[in-house]
Design an enzyme around this catalytic site. Structure first.
Site, mmCIF file in Angstrom:
data_model
loop_
_atom_site.group_PDB
_atom_site.id
_atom_site.type_symbol
_atom_site.label_atom_id
_atom_site.label_comp_id
_atom_site.label_asym_id
_atom_site.label_seq_id
_atom_site.Cartn_x
_atom_site.Cartn_y
_atom_site.Cartn_z
ATOM 1 N N ASP A 75 11.560 -4.143 -80.096
ATOM 2 C CA ASP A 75 10.801 -4.038 -78.860
ATOM 3 C C ASP A 75 9.327 -4.027 -79.271
ATOM 4 O O ASP A 75 8.988 -3.738 -80.427
ATOM 5 C CB ASP A 75 11.189 -2.788 -78.062
ATOM 6 C CG ASP A 75 10.751 -2.907 -76.600
ATOM 7 O OD1 ASP A 75 9.912 -3.802 -76.300
ATOM 8 O OD2 ASP A 75 11.228 -2.139 -75.757
HETATM 9 C C1 BGC Z 1 9.613 -3.650 -73.046
HETATM 10 C C2 BGC Z 1 10.529 -4.826 -73.302
HETATM 11 C C3 BGC Z 1 9.747 -6.103 -73.166
HETATM 12 C C4 BGC Z 1 8.565 -6.068 -74.106
HETATM 13 C C5 BGC Z 1 7.717 -7.313 -74.024
HETATM 14 C C6 BGC Z 1 8.333 -3.696 -73.855
HETATM 15 O O1 BGC Z 1 7.418 -2.746 -73.420
HETATM 16 O O2 BGC Z 1 10.301 -2.437 -73.309
HETATM 17 O O3 BGC Z 1 11.611 -4.815 -72.397
HETATM 18 O O4 BGC Z 1 10.573 -7.203 -73.391
HETATM 19 O O5 BGC Z 1 7.734 -4.969 -73.779
HETATM 20 O O6 BGC Z 1 7.025 -7.353 -72.828
#
Ligand code: BGC
Length: 832
Positions: A229
């Site tokens: 993530d």
């Molecule tokens: C989120 C993810 C997301 C990523 C990219 C993170 O803060 O938890 O679900 O895909 O950001 O935007």
């Protein structure tokens, strides 16, 4: 689907240097990977997310895209094929936008209704979540785009999400939280998995060797890419050795030179890096980003994406002819009719309709956070109703109450840069002694803009000329952290300070705090100035700002009275209440389940003013409805996406509401089994309840609307259920007639794995669709075991076959209960 030529991937790997390999393993920027000419690898592009591909930028310059109904709505269709259809459309759109990897679906569970990303997940039930995820992933990948199942694992709430330690016992992990991921890997063959921010049983998920390598890669045979993530990878060796393959975002991160050094001095074996690179090459082969490897059969080649130069900002292509109809259909499929005294479908020939409520004037098509996309357009409920009701029906619109914490962005054209006259603002960067270092034009529409802070900047000044639409009390909101001072001619200066806690930059960007200033002024142009002392003690030199506005309006009492007067005068009142993208969003759990502001009061007063009132709730997650039995009808629309207004209008006037609740709706907060999402002082979030979440944990009297509930416009009679032993060639084992009340005694020992055939009759006078649900009952507890949709004409009797999921090792007697929700199970099967 062509098989991957692994020997070819190995040849490409061999052509790469260690530096090239390691450079590939961290993003080139926030959304793309580094292209590698020697391997014939194009720049892979990744994009959120679960409600539509956003594209490879975030903020004011996000390109327009298709906005789908939110995942809770998709899950409410209780239909794998519908999920496939949504996935395929989304994959096709992602491809058109030059995206290879879609960061969806989110398959964390509705452990607590307070979870901020509840709208973005599917269900409280692992089986329903798995079925929807499998359909969706297969759909996305059928378009040649990788799906990314996330967030692996235990990321079921947002409070302290970067650090909390989910303590989940092995059995609960295996039976509740891992199954959707397992189904994604083993059944749908997902091409990417995202490792979550949180810890599980003491280990950070990006360093969790047992789960990433042991379970995911070795036990389940996952051959795709494990991506962190965003900013979740916080170490070099531990993450590299645990099984993480890709660090996002880039270009900085814990790998880079540190990983090269670790390989060179033997702390990380070279094969570990090679395996990661191979996985990325495999992903590229699957998504058409590898030179010389044909795209999937039936999938058009990516146009406009040069092989080796990253992904260009391809202009959004026109929406294919019937995509809007399909998105509308998806939203109808997800709509849940919770109650109906007979007011719905609305009769033709209505003279006057009062459309009331905060969500009638500020309709919420989607939730907040990284899942947010910029839709090409949003059809509002007013537009939808105008279309279906026709010109002869007068529709009045009143907000009634104003619960939203944040104002809408400044309308286009309202703010102009005093220097250039363009739409937007002038932004000056000043030093402590007031010297202007740089000045630039910025456009705050439609949301906010980021500001990179040079070391010597002490103050930012935003100057803009606002053209005020009317005289009176104006509300101007400012997004961002730091100390803000607003200067408006004729008004005293106003201050506000809000500092950010913690270093979750995603939380700031996704959910910037907002403060509303008020000032009085006449209509016409006025120059306003906003001074910002940015917070400088954060680990990153960046801040943001955005402006919102609300024009003068009557007092709250006057606005409520106007709504009630309209309700009294109307043939039918339609009240739209709910939440918004600031309340249901990433990085923030909700603190309560009472609808914001005075919405409960509004519903009650409108119901008292007009007995022919239908309430539509426009929200992605459960909220309390203490008034649920007061309106003549109650429809739950979720966040239904860009065509939502049309879908709501269609359902109100007779389209079959296809949805069934994917999660239990509680009567009161005290009834919610898991109400706190706050880790303890040691950062531990104890999943002590084990598998007792959702409908498995509620007391019957604590349930307002049960899991699986949703009405059709017709009525159904459940006649008969017969278990079928699939292994024994369809022979019928045991059955009980539907006239019984489920009290039939009889249970069996032994594993459950087969099918049940359920016969039911459409007893009404309209065609309809019913979701037939089969639950395994054991020791007084239910577990969803399978479901199937039945469609029938009036008077028609049909039989549907439901595959029943294999159960983990059996112990003790069990039986199958069949019906229309976890609380309405008229049929019982004694054997399978
Ligand atoms: C989120 C993810 C997301 C990523 C990219 C993170 O803060 O938890 O679900 O895909 O950001 O935007």
């Amino acid at each position: 689907m062509p098989l991957i030529d692994e020997a070819d991937l190995l040849r490409r790997l061999a052509a790469m240097t260690l530096k090239e390999k390691v450079a590939l393993l961290t993003g080139a920027d926030a959304w793309t990977l580094t292209p590698v000419a020697s391997a014939g690898l194009a720049a892979l592009a990744l994009s959120d997310g679960p409600v539509g591909p956003r594209g490879t930028s975030f903020g004011a310059d996000t390109p327009p895209s298709l906005l789908f109904p939110s995942p809770t709505s998709l899950a409410a269709a209780w239909d794998e094929e519908t999920a496939y259809e949504a996935g395929r459309l989304m994959g096709a759109r992602a491809r058109e936008m030059g995206v290879h990897v879609l960061l969806a679906p989110t398959v964390n569970l509705h452990r607590s209704p307070l979870g901020g990303r509840h709208f973005e997940c599917y269900s409280e039930d692992p089986l329903l979540t798995s079925r929807i995820a499998v359909g969706f992933i297969r759909g996305v990948q059928s378009a040649g785009v990788a799906a990314t199942v996330k967030h692996f694992v235990g990321n079921d709430s947002e409070t302290d999400r970067m650090t909390y330690d989910a303590r989940i016992d092995e059995r609960t992990l295996r039976e509740v939280y891992l199954p959707p991921f397992e189904a994604a890997v083993r059944e749908a063959g997902v091409w990417a998995v995202m490792a979550a921010y949180n810890r599980v049983n003491g280990e950070s998920m990006t360093e969790h060797r047992d789960l990433l390598t042991g379970v995911l890669k070795q036990e389940w045979g996952f051959d795709g890419v494990v991506v962190s993530d965003w900013t979740a990878a916080r170490s070099c060796e531990a993450t590299a050795l645990a099984g993480l393959d890709l660090v996002m975002p880039g270009p900085d991160g814990p790998w880079g030179d540190a990983l090269v050094a670790a390989v060179e001095d033997g702390r990380v074996p070279a094969e570990v890096v090679d395996d990661k690179v191979l996985r990325i090459l495999r992903l590229a082969a699957r998504t058409g980003a590898l030179e010389g490897v044909p795209a999937l059969e039936g999938v058009p080649a990516l146009e406009g994406v040069p092989a080796l130069e990253g992904v260009p900002a391809t202009p959004a292509p026109p929406v294919p002819g019937d995509v809007r109809d399909r998105l509308r259909e998806l939203a109808i499929r997800g709509s849940v009719l919770l109650r109906n005294d007979g007011l719905l479908p609305l009769p033709p020939g209505l003279r006057k309709v009062a459309l009331i409520g905060p969500n009638a004037v500020r309709f919420t098509a989607q939730g907040g956070g990284s899942a947010h996309v910029t839709p090409e357009h949003v059809v509002t409920p007013l537009e939808g109703l105008r279309r279906v009701l026709g010109a002869d029906t007068e529709i009045t619109v009143h907000a009634g109450v104003f619960p939203h914490a944040k104002l809408r962005p400044l309308p286009p054209g309202m703010a102009t840069d005093p220097e250039t006259g363009e739409h937007g603002v002038r932004l000056e960067h000043r030093t402590a002694d007031g010297t202007v270092l740089t000045a630039e034009h910025r456009d705050p529409a439609p949301w906010w803009f980021p500001i990179i802070l040079a070391d010597e900047v002490a103050e930012l000044v935003v100057r803009t000329r606002l053209t005020l639409p009317a005289a009176g009390l104006h509300r101007l909101s400012v997004l961002g952290t730091g100390r803000h001072t607003l200067r408006v001619p004729g008004n005293a200066d106003q201050f506000h300070e809000r500092l950010q806690e913690g270093d979750d930059i995603a939380a700031l960007l996704l959910n910037p705090p907002s403060h509303t200033f008020t000032f009085t002024a006449g209509a016409g142009p006025i120059d306003v100035e906003l001074l910002i002392s940015p917070q400088r003690n954060l680990p990153y030199p960046v801040t943001l700002t955005g402006l919102g506005y609300e024009p003068p309006r009557g007092t709250d009492e006057k606005e409520l009275e106007a709504a009630l007067t309209a309700a009294r005068a109307a043939d039918v009142a339609i009240v739209l209440v709910g939440s918004d993208a600031d309340t249901e969003t990433e990085s923030l759990d909700r603190t309560g389940l009472t609808l914001p502001g005075r919405q409960d009061d509004l519903v009650r007063q409108v119901c008292a003013a007009n007995p022919r009132t239908v309430v539509v709730v426009n929200a992605g997650a459960p909220w309390l409805m203490p008034w649920a039995h007061e309106p003549a009808a109650l429809l739950w629309s979720w966040f239904p996406g860009q065509e939502g207004g049309d879908a709501i209008a269609d359902v109100l006037t007779g389209a079959e509401p296809g949805g069934r609740l994917p999660t239990t709706f509680p009567a009161t907060e005290a009834d919610v089994p898991i109400l706190s999402t706050r880790p303890d002082d040691d950062g531990v979030l104890d999943y002590a309840e084990g598998d007792r979440i959702g409908y498995r944990a509620y007391r019957p009297e604590g349930v307002l609307f049960p899991f699986g509930h949703g009405l059709s416009y017709t009525t159904w009679e459940y006649l008969r259920a017969e278990t079928v032993d699939d292994a024994a060639d369809g022979s019928v084992d045991g059955s009980v007639d539907g006239s019984v009340d489920g009290s039939v005694d009889g249970s069996v020992d032994g594993p459950v794995d087969g099918s049940v055939e359920v016969t039911l009759r459409n007893a009404g006078d309209r065609p309809g669709r019913e979701v037939v649900q089969a639950y395994l009952e054991q020791d007084g507890a239910l577990r969803l075991a399978g479901f199937a949709a039945a469609e029938a004409a009036p008077g028609q009797t049909i039989t549907v076959r439901i595959g029943v999921a294999p159960r983990k090792p059996s112990s003790g007697p069990h039986r199958l209960r069949i019906g229309r929700s976890a609380a309405d199970l008229p049929l019982t099967c004694t054997a399978i």
